[in-house]
Design an enzyme around this catalytic site. Structure first.
Site, PDB file in Angstrom:
ATOM      1  N   ALA A   1       0.965  -0.857  -0.120  1.00 40.62           N
ATOM      2  CA  ALA A   1      -0.225   0.497   0.289  1.00 40.62           C
ATOM      3  C   ALA A   1       0.745   1.141   0.352  1.00 40.62           C
ATOM      4  O   ALA A   1       1.085   2.163   0.995  1.00 40.62           O
ATOM      5  CB  ALA A   1      -1.342   0.487   0.949  1.00 40.62           C
TER       6      ALA A   1
ATOM      7  N   ASN B   1      -5.871   4.235 -15.265  1.00 38.31           N
ATOM      8  CA  ASN B   1      -5.740   2.995 -13.156  1.00 38.31           C
ATOM      9  C   ASN B   1      -6.830   3.307 -12.738  1.00 38.31           C
ATOM     10  O   ASN B   1      -7.324   4.398 -11.921  1.00 38.31           O
ATOM     11  CB  ASN B   1      -4.859   3.407 -12.619  1.00 38.31           C
ATOM     12  CG  ASN B   1      -4.682   2.796 -11.236  1.00 38.31           C
ATOM     13  OD1 ASN B   1      -5.215   2.117 -11.712  1.00 38.31           O
ATOM     14  ND2 ASN B   1      -3.602   3.252 -10.457  1.00 38.31           N
TER      15      ASN B   1
ATOM     16  N   CYS C   1      -6.881   0.761  -8.632  1.00 35.63           N
ATOM     17  CA  CYS C   1      -5.710   1.345  -7.153  1.00 35.63           C
ATOM     18  C   CYS C   1      -6.885   0.811  -6.001  1.00 35.63           C
ATOM     19  O   CYS C   1      -8.074   1.321  -6.001  1.00 35.63           O
ATOM     20  CB  CYS C   1      -5.048   2.507  -7.247  1.00 35.63           C
ATOM     21  SG  CYS C   1      -3.663   2.463  -5.731  1.00 35.63           S
TER      22      CYS C   1
ATOM     23  N   LYS D   1      -6.773   0.227 -17.013  1.00 33.45           N
ATOM     24  CA  LYS D   1      -6.425  -1.060 -16.137  1.00 33.45           C
ATOM     25  C   LYS D   1      -7.452  -1.155 -14.819  1.00 33.45           C
ATOM     26  O   LYS D   1      -7.773  -0.538 -13.693  1.00 33.45           O
ATOM     27  CB  LYS D   1      -5.673  -0.666 -14.978  1.00 33.45           C
ATOM     28  CG  LYS D   1      -4.774  -1.722 -14.900  1.00 33.45           C
ATOM     29  CD  LYS D   1      -3.037  -1.191 -14.032  1.00 33.45           C
ATOM     30  CE  LYS D   1      -2.776  -2.636 -13.060  1.00 33.45           C
ATOM     31  NZ  LYS D   1      -1.064  -1.537 -13.544  1.00 33.45           N
TER      32      LYS D   1
ATOM     33  N   ILE E   1      -4.379  -7.690 -15.036  1.00 31.96           N
ATOM     34  CA  ILE E   1      -5.236  -7.255 -13.874  1.00 31.96           C
ATOM     35  C   ILE E   1      -4.012  -6.225 -12.571  1.00 31.96           C
ATOM     36  O   ILE E   1      -2.960  -6.033 -12.733  1.00 31.96           O
ATOM     37  CB  ILE E   1      -6.343  -8.335 -12.561  1.00 31.96           C
ATOM     38  CG1 ILE E   1      -5.015  -8.903 -12.203  1.00 31.96           C
ATOM     39  CG2 ILE E   1      -7.053  -8.895 -13.711  1.00 31.96           C
ATOM     40  CD1 ILE E   1      -5.546  -9.770 -11.075  1.00 31.96           C
TER      41      ILE E   1
END
Ligand SMILES: Cc1cc2nc3c(=O)[nH]c(=O)nc-3n(C[C@H](O)[C@H](O)[C@H](O)COP(=O)(O)OP(=O)(O)OC[C@H]3O[C@@H](n4cnc5c(N)ncnc54)[C@H](O)[C@@H]3O)c2cc1C
Ligand SMILES: Cc1cc2nc3c(=O)[nH]c(=O)nc-3n(C[C@H](O)[C@H](O)[C@H](O)COP(=O)(O)O)c2cc1C
Ligand code: FES
Lengths: 305, 239
Positions: free
Chosen positions: A69, A128, A131, A167, A193
């Site tokens: 993270a 993205n 996330c 993504k 992925i």
């Protein structure tokens, strides 16, 4: 026999793509990955404003894979542009295209970041929407629903001056539906992925190890999940797929291509095998192709479909 | 590569100087000198520290900020979690003709103590140049001497040993006859100067650098030094 292959309108020297967020957005490091044999490289995801990311600890290898993270550390879109420009200048003599990566908290902000980042003229823009490490208004909501994924794709596509790849996240009930929605909204390619949400807990203290408590799983543990996602996507849509997740060696890359990937993302392998992991995987891929009589990457594609 | 944080119990705490303590822990790590660990206190922080010894695991920590001060509040019997060993350490040649010269500034002496131990176990002659501002800031002199190293302190105020910087003492040592290898750890400016001196003299040198570390395992890119060198993965020792 050759590793050279086509992706969109690019001819790549290798099907391996450095995944976003791996070793950051330093021109020198991205160039190093390209010299080490990556056919394309992806910069770290960038947002509108600078972000420091999460405090330590931010990553751990628990033996089966990595949990991280980092928290989308980035210098903000305006400061990212010169870094991308320098990276592109260094990559172009090597014949390695540059993929920029963006994230944002709202659809309008996605368009704004796209507009700024496109000033750097990246070869491809990765969106993205997936996330898992930034809570509330970032990431997860967009990748979770076909409607929100499509809305972001549409906004980015309208603002972009280069092809876009979206993504996707693995933790959705039906990834094929999300893929179909973003392709209908204009995605030129799909990256699949991103990491899978997870936790590492220290049994003695009883505390989560990461400061963010939860993180994203990458590396070996992610491979079966990634193969299934890429397989579902490849059966649902016709656009090229950057198949990413748990590829550590040549055989993993062969499996990812068989699942329907057009090219193959490499991330956590940089930790397990060093910055020259792409060179090692290229060599293993070449050996596999020679031993099993495959003349081209195209011949390896989609055999599991 | 499993590098889960492992809890260790502190068995002994040694005061090295006014701000520096060595924490001796209850276990061993299979590590090479120069490698580091990420030390974790749940809910506080996680930061890199060089191994001052691997069996038993020992860390020499200067209290300079929030995390190092938090570690200094720990007592014998308390737990400290370590992730590692990480990175690439010093590499000693199989055989050595001539001396191994160590150059340490501040807590940079920590990994050199582990290296001296390893080199002495192989029978290599070791000369350790240890620098600090004043005699009160010096550390690990006795430990290095006990390992059989020739110890040369250097203080900026001349209160103990040679007056001046460690680089002055290194220049003296180079003038005495060329060592087989120089290994150094300390502040950036000191390392750059040591590297320059050794290059000019044509002596092999290995330097242990510091950088801002986050993942510690070659993934985040935050520890880049120079042109694409990852301190946690390619280093911390440049050799
Ligand atoms: C590979 C590696 C090995 C390391 N090994 C050791 C070690 O063996 N022992 C050790 O004590 N530390 C070591 N460090 C430094 C350590 O990781 C921390 O940076 C240090 O403990 C300061 O953290 P902090 O949160 O207490 O203070 P911070 O808030 O991070 O720092 C407070 C202030 O002190 C300055 N500072 C940092 N370190 C020092 C220092 N040693 N002396 C004087 N000023 C300093 C900082 O620049 C800052 O201005 C190492 C770092 C790396 C990258
Ligand atoms: C440390 C780290 C940072 C990452 N940062 C990003 C990022 O900024 N943007 C993004 O889209 N994916 C990011 N990812 C996900 C990777 O790009 C990749 O999708 C994932 O790690 C799976 O591939 P792998 O198993 O080969 O690592 C990150 C992964 C890791 C391990
Ligand atoms: S600390 Fe993350 S790459 Fe070195």
């Amino acid at each position: 026999m050759t590793l050279s292959c086509d992706f969109l309108n690019f001819t790549l020297k290798s099907p391996l793509v450095l995944a976003s967020g791996i070793i950051g957005t330093s021109p020198a490091l991205l160039t190093r990955a390209a010299r080490a044999g990556a056919g394309m490289v992806t910069a770290k995801s960038c947002g509108l404003a600078p972000r420091a990311g999460h405090p330590n600890p931010v990553a751990v290898d628990w033996g089966g894979g990595v949990l991280n993270a980092i928290g989308l550390t980035n210098p903000g879109a305006d400061a990212e542009v010169p870094l991308l420009v320098e990276t592109r200048a260094r990559l172009s003599p090597l014949g390695v295209p540059l993929i920029a990566s963006i994230f944002a908290g709202t659809v309008a902000e996605f368009a704004a970041v796209t507009e700024i980042i496109c000033r750097a003229k990246p070869d491809l823009l990765e969106v993205n929407i997936s996330c898992p490490n930034v809570r509330d208004d970032f990431g997860t909501p967009f990748a979770a629903l076909p409607e929100t994924a499509a809305a972001v794709t549409d906004a980015v596509k309208r603002a972009a001056t280069c092809p876009i790849t979206v993504k996707l996240a693995p933790n959705v009930p039906d990834i094929a539906r999300i893929a179909a929605a973003v392709v209908a909204a204009g995605a030129d390619a799909i990256t699949a992925i991103n990491t899978m949400p997870g936790m590492v807990i220290d049994p003695v203290s009883g505390k989560p190890f990461l400061s963010n408590r939860t993180g994203g799983i990458s590396g070996a543990a992610l491979k079966p999940i990634a193969l299934r996602c890429v397989f579902d996507i490849a059966r649902a849509v016709d656009v090229p797929v950057i198949g990413t997740g748990g590829v550590c060696n040549g055989r993993d890359a062969v499996e990812m291509l068989a699942a329907g990937a057009t090219v193959v993302g490499v991330g956590t392998a940089i930790h397990t095998r060093g910055v020259d992991a792409p060179a090692k995987i290229n060599a293993e891929l070449t050996q596999f192709m020679a031993q099993n009589n495959f003349g081209s990457i195209a011949a390896l594609r989609g055999r599991a479909l | 590569m499993n590098t889960l944080p492992q809890p260790f119990t502190i068995t002994k705490i040694v005061d090295e100087n006014a701000v520096t303590r060595t924490f001796i822990l209850d276990g061993a790590l299979a590590a090479e000198p120069g490698q580091f660990v990420m030390a974790w206190l749940p809910g506080v922080d996680e930061k890199p520290f060089s191994l001052a010894a691997a069996n038993p695991v020992s860390l020499t920590i200067a209290a300079v900020g929030p995390f190092s001060r938090a570690i200094h509040t720990l007592r014998t019997g308390d737990a400290l979690w370590l992730r590692g060993p990480l990175g690439r350490g010093f590499r000693l040649p199989e055989k050595m003709t001539g001396e191994l010269v160590l150059v340490g500034g501040g807590y940079g002496v920590a990994p050199l103590r582990f290296l001296a131990e390893t080199a002495r176990a192989r029978g290599f002659p070791v000369r350790a140049i240890v620098g600090a501002r004043t005699s009160a800031d010096l550390l690990a002199l006795d430990a290095l001497a006990a390992l059989g190293a020739t110890v040369i302190p250097a203080t900026e105020d001349g209160s103990v040993g040679r007056r001046g910087l460690v680089t002055h003492a290194l220049a003296d040592a180079l003038a005495d006859g060329l060592p087989a290898l120089v290994c150094a750890c300390g502040p950036t400016g000191m390392l750059a100067a040591v590297g320059k001196l050794c290059d000019a003299a044509g002596v092999p040198v290995q330097l242990s650098w510091e950088a801002h570390m986050r993942c510690g395992i070659g993934l985040c890119g935050s520890c880049e030094r120079g042109d694409g060198w990852l301190t946690c993965l390619d280093g911390p020792v440049e050799r």
